[in-house]
Design an enzyme around this catalytic site. Structure first.
Site, mmCIF file in Angstrom:
data_model
loop_
_atom_site.group_PDB
_atom_site.id
_atom_site.type_symbol
_atom_site.label_atom_id
_atom_site.label_comp_id
_atom_site.label_asym_id
_atom_site.label_seq_id
_atom_site.Cartn_x
_atom_site.Cartn_y
_atom_site.Cartn_z
ATOM 1 N N SER A 95 12.473 33.329 17.494
ATOM 2 C CA SER A 95 11.383 32.358 17.419
ATOM 3 C C SER A 95 11.677 31.192 18.363
ATOM 4 O O SER A 95 11.903 31.405 19.555
ATOM 5 C CB SER A 95 11.194 31.905 15.967
ATOM 6 O OG SER A 95 9.959 31.247 15.796
ATOM 7 N N GLU A 129 3.535 39.880 14.092
ATOM 8 C CA GLU A 129 4.105 38.541 14.257
ATOM 9 C C GLU A 129 3.427 37.498 13.368
ATOM 10 O O GLU A 129 4.072 36.567 12.885
ATOM 11 C CB GLU A 129 4.025 38.114 15.728
ATOM 12 C CG GLU A 129 4.934 38.890 16.669
ATOM 13 C CD GLU A 129 6.398 38.492 16.540
ATOM 14 O OE1 GLU A 129 6.714 37.653 15.672
ATOM 15 O OE2 GLU A 129 7.222 39.021 17.303
ATOM 16 N N HIS A 140 7.037 38.208 11.377
ATOM 17 C CA HIS A 140 7.837 37.386 12.284
ATOM 18 C C HIS A 140 9.229 37.148 11.696
ATOM 19 O O HIS A 140 9.374 36.777 10.539
ATOM 20 C CB HIS A 140 7.125 36.050 12.502
ATOM 21 C CG HIS A 140 7.784 35.139 13.482
ATOM 22 N ND1 HIS A 140 7.903 35.449 14.819
ATOM 23 C CD2 HIS A 140 8.362 33.917 13.323
ATOM 24 C CE1 HIS A 140 8.508 34.450 15.448
ATOM 25 N NE2 HIS A 140 8.805 33.514 14.559
#
Length: 571
Positions: free
Chosen positions: A232, A347, A460
Site C-alpha cells: 500500500s 483491491e 487490499h
C-alpha cells in the site's frame, strides 16, 4: 505442490552473539530462563530477545526500537533526519517501541490484518526506530540477504511492530528489518522551503537504509544485498525510493505490493497553500514561513494530530524528487535493479471502502450513485465531467443489478488506484531493462468469512499475512497472525515466503519446488498467486487499453470539439 518446509537451506551468515544467559531452557525455581542476545554495533551495544516460530526448530533473535536517527523533537520536529547519537552501556531492545504520532482511532479503523485485530502501542515523536529479526543459526563467512519492510497506512497511520518478521526470517533465512517514519503533518507538511522541507517521511526511510548499510553486518545481514519491500503506502514509498536519486546504492532489489507512487491516491501537493491551510486551523496562520513554523513548533504534537482534512502527500522540486515521478519514469531516471510488484484481485473489496466510510453506500448503489461517488476520483485524473459517464459505461452494462453495480464500483476504484498504475509502472521498468516479476494475488483468506461479506475476494493487503508467515507466528495476537489457516493456506504462505526471500537473495523469485514465475516481457506474462498458482497473460488487458488508449482519445476529441466551438463564438 512441493512441500516448502524443508526447501530453504539452513543458516548462512556470521554473527558473534554475546548472551546474558548461556543455557536457553535451564529450569530453575523461577521457571525457564530466556536467552537475551547482545550485539555490538558501531553506535553501541543492544540486547534483544529470542523467539520461536511454529513448525520449525529455528529460533530468531529480535531487536526492537533501535534508533536510526536522532529523535525529531523540539526544534527538529520539522527537520530532515539527523544521524543517530551513540549510547553508553547496553540498550534494551527487547520491548516494543512507541509508534510515530498518529490518529490512533483512524489506525484502528484501517485494519490491515485478517482477524480485525491490532496492537496499539504508545505514540511519540521520538519514533525513528527500526526492528531487526535475524535467524540464530550461523555459518562462518556468510551473510544473509536483508529485507527492509516499509509499512503502509496512507502516510497517516501504521507502525514497524505491526508486522512481525520472525517467521519470514526463520523460513526465508533472511534478516528482516521493519522501519518507522514520521506520519501525517510531521512527515509531509511543508512550506516548500528550508523552514519546513517536504518529504521528511521519505527521508526518514532513506536514513534507515543508510543505517542498515553501516550497521546491519553485526546482525548477520549483508549490506550489499538489501531488498526494500512494502504494501500500500509502503509499496508507494518503495517505488519513490526507486525513483529518487538520493537513495541510489542503498538497496539492490525492490518489491511493491499494491502501491505505486503514480497512483491518483498520492498526487503531489502544493506545499505552501497546504501549510497555510493547516496552520490556520491551529491558530498559526502567517504570511511568513518562518513565523508559521515557529508557531507550529510551540504546539503539542498530540494536539496537531487531531486536525482533519489536511492533504498529505509528497512534493517535487526538492532533493528527493527533483522532478515529478512520471517524468523520472519517462526519462528512465532509475536504476535497473530487479523489481517484483503486483496487486490483489479485489483491491477495493472491503478494507479501503471501510476506511473511506463508503462501505455502507454499496448496499443500494444505483448507476447515478456510482457516477456521483466516482466524480472526485475521476476529477483528480482530469477527466472532464462530460466524459465521466463514458467511464461508467465501460464498467457497467445497462440493466445491471445491484451486485453488478457494486462490483463495477469496486473494480473501477481498484483499477485507477492500484492496478493501472502498477501495470504502467511495470512496463516502464521492463522497457528500461529491469528484470520485472508481476503478480496478481487471488486467494481469499478463509478468515475473511468471520467479518467480511461473502462477496469479498482477495482484499487490499490480504497477501501480507502469507508473505510474513502468519500461520507460523507464535504471537497469535500479532496483526498478521493467522492461526486458523488451513493446510493449503499454510503451504501457500510457505511458498510465498520462499519466493519473496529467493527474490531478495538472487533477484529472481524462481527456485527448486516453486511455481514457475516468468519474467515480464513482451508477452506480458505474470503469476496468478493462489492455492494453485499459474501463469497468466496480459493482466487486465481490456481495462488497460481503455485507460491508456480509448479514454485519452475520447478526452482529446472532447477538447478539440470545445476549441472548435469557441472559434465561432470569438468571431
Amino acid at each position: 505442490m512441493t512441500n516448502m518446509r524443508t526447501m530453504i537451506p539452513a543458516g548462512s551468515s556470521v554473527l558473534v552473539w554475546v548472551t546474558c544467559l548461556l543455557l536457553a531452557f535451564v529450569t530453575t525455581v523461577t521457571g525457564p530462563k530466556v536467552i537475551q542476545p547482545e550485539v555490538d554495533t558501531p553506535l553501541g551495544r543492544v540486547r534483544g530477545r529470542q523467539v520461536g516460530v511454529k513448525d520449525t526448530d529455528r529460533m530468531v533473535n529480535v531487536f526492537l526500537g533501535i534508533p536510526f536517527a536522532q529523535a525529531p523533537v523540539g526544534p527538529l520536529r520539522f527537520s530532515a533526519p539527523l544521524p543517530p547519537q551513540p549510547w553508553e552501556g547496553v540498550r534494551d531492545a527487547s520491548i516494543n517501541p512507541p509508534m510515530c504520532l498518529q490518529d490512533v482511532e483512524k489506525m484502528i479503523n484501517s485494519r490491515f490484518g485478517l482477524n480485525e485485530k491490532i496492537k496499539i502501542f504508545p505514540i511519540s515523536e521520538d519514533c525513528l526506530t527500526l526492528n531487526i529479526y535475524s535467524p540464530t543459526e550461523i555459518t562462518a563467512g556468510d551473510k544473509r540477504p536483508v529485507m527492509v519492510w516499509i509499512h503502509g497506512g496512507s502516510l497517516l497511520v501504521g507502525s514497524s511492530t505491526s508486522q512481525d518478521g520472525s517467521a519470514l526470517a526463520a523460513y526465508g533465512d533472511v534478516v528482516v528489518v521493519t522501519v518507522q517514519y514520521r506520519l501525517g503533518i510531521f512527515g509531509f507538511l511543508s512550506t516548500g522551503d528550508k523552514h519546513m522541507p517536504g518529504n521528511r517521511g521519505f527521508l526518514d526511510v532513506v536514513a534507515a537504509l543508510r543505517w542498515v548499510q553501516g550497521n546491519i553486518a553485526p546482525f548477520g545481514g549483508d549490506p550489499n544485498c538489501v531488498t526494500i519491500f512494502g504494501n500500500s503506502a509502503g509499496g508507494m514509498i518503495v517505488s519513490s525510493l526507486f525513483l529518487s536519486p538520493i537513495s541510489a546504492g542503498l538497496f539492490h532489489r525492490a518489491i511493491s505490493q499494491s502501491g505505486i507512487v503514480t497512483t491518483i491516491m498520492m498526487e503531489d501537493m502544493k506545499p505552501w497553500p497546504e501549510a497555510q491551510n493547516f496552520a490556520n486551523s491551529v491558530a498559526c496562520g502567517s504570511a511568513s514561513p518562518a513565523e508559521l513554523v515557529q508557531c507550529l513548533l510551540q504546539k503539542e504534537g498530540k494536539d496537531l494530530i487531531k486536525q482533519k482534512n489536511v492533504n498529505i502527500s509528497y512534493i517535487v522540486n526538492d532533493s528527493f524528487f527533483p522532478q515529478r515521478p512520471e517524468k523520472l519514469l519517462a526519462d528512465q531516471q532509475f536504476p535497473t535493479v530487479p523489481y517484483l510488484l503486483g496487486v490483489t484481485n479485489h483491491e477495493f473489496g472491503w478494507l479501503l471502502l471501510k476506511s473511506l466510510n463508503i462501505l455502507d453506500k454499496l448496499e443500494h448503489l444505483s448507476r447515478e450513485d456510482l457516477l456521483e461517488i466516482s466524480r472526485p476520483f475521476l476529477a483528480i485524473m482530469e477527466v472532464p465531467p462530460e466524459i465521466m459517464p463514458t467511464v461508467i459505461d465501460e464498467y457497467l452494462d445497462n440493466g445491471s443489478d445491484q451486485s453488478a453495480t457494486r462490483y463495477a464500483f469496486q473494480e473501477l476504484l481498484g483499477d485507477i488506484s492500484f492496478i493501472i498504475p502498477t501495470l504502467n509502472f511495470s512496463k516502464y521498468l521492463r522497457d528500461a531493462g529491469c528484470p520485472v516479476f508481476l503478480y496478481e494475488f487471488q486467494h481469499t483468506p478463509s478468515s475473511f468469512a468471520k467479518f467480511k461479506p461473502a462477496w469479498v475476494k482477495a482484499d487490499h493487503a490480504s497477501e501480507n499475512s502469507f508473505v510474513f508467515g502468519g500461520p507460523f507466528l507464535t504471537d497469535e495476537s500479532s496483526l498478521l497472525a493467522f492461526p486458523e489457516a488451513t493446510e493449503e493456506e499454510k503451504q501457500l504462505s510457505l511458498t510465498m515466503m520462499a519466493q519473496w526471500s529467493q527474490f531478495a537473495r538472487t533477484g529472481n523469485p524462481n527456485g527448486k519446488g516453486l511455481p514457475p514465475w516468468p519474467q515480464l516481457n513482451q508477452l506480458e506474462q505474470y503469476l496468478e498467486i493462489g492455492l494453485e498458482s499459474r501463469t497468466g497473460v496480459k493482466l487486465k488487458k481490456g481495462r488497460l487499453q481503455f485507460w491508456t488508449e480509448t479514454l485519452p482519445r475520447k478526452i482529446q476529441e472532447w477538447h478539440r470539439e470545445q476549441r472548435s466551438r469557441k472559434v465561432p463564438e470569438e468571431l
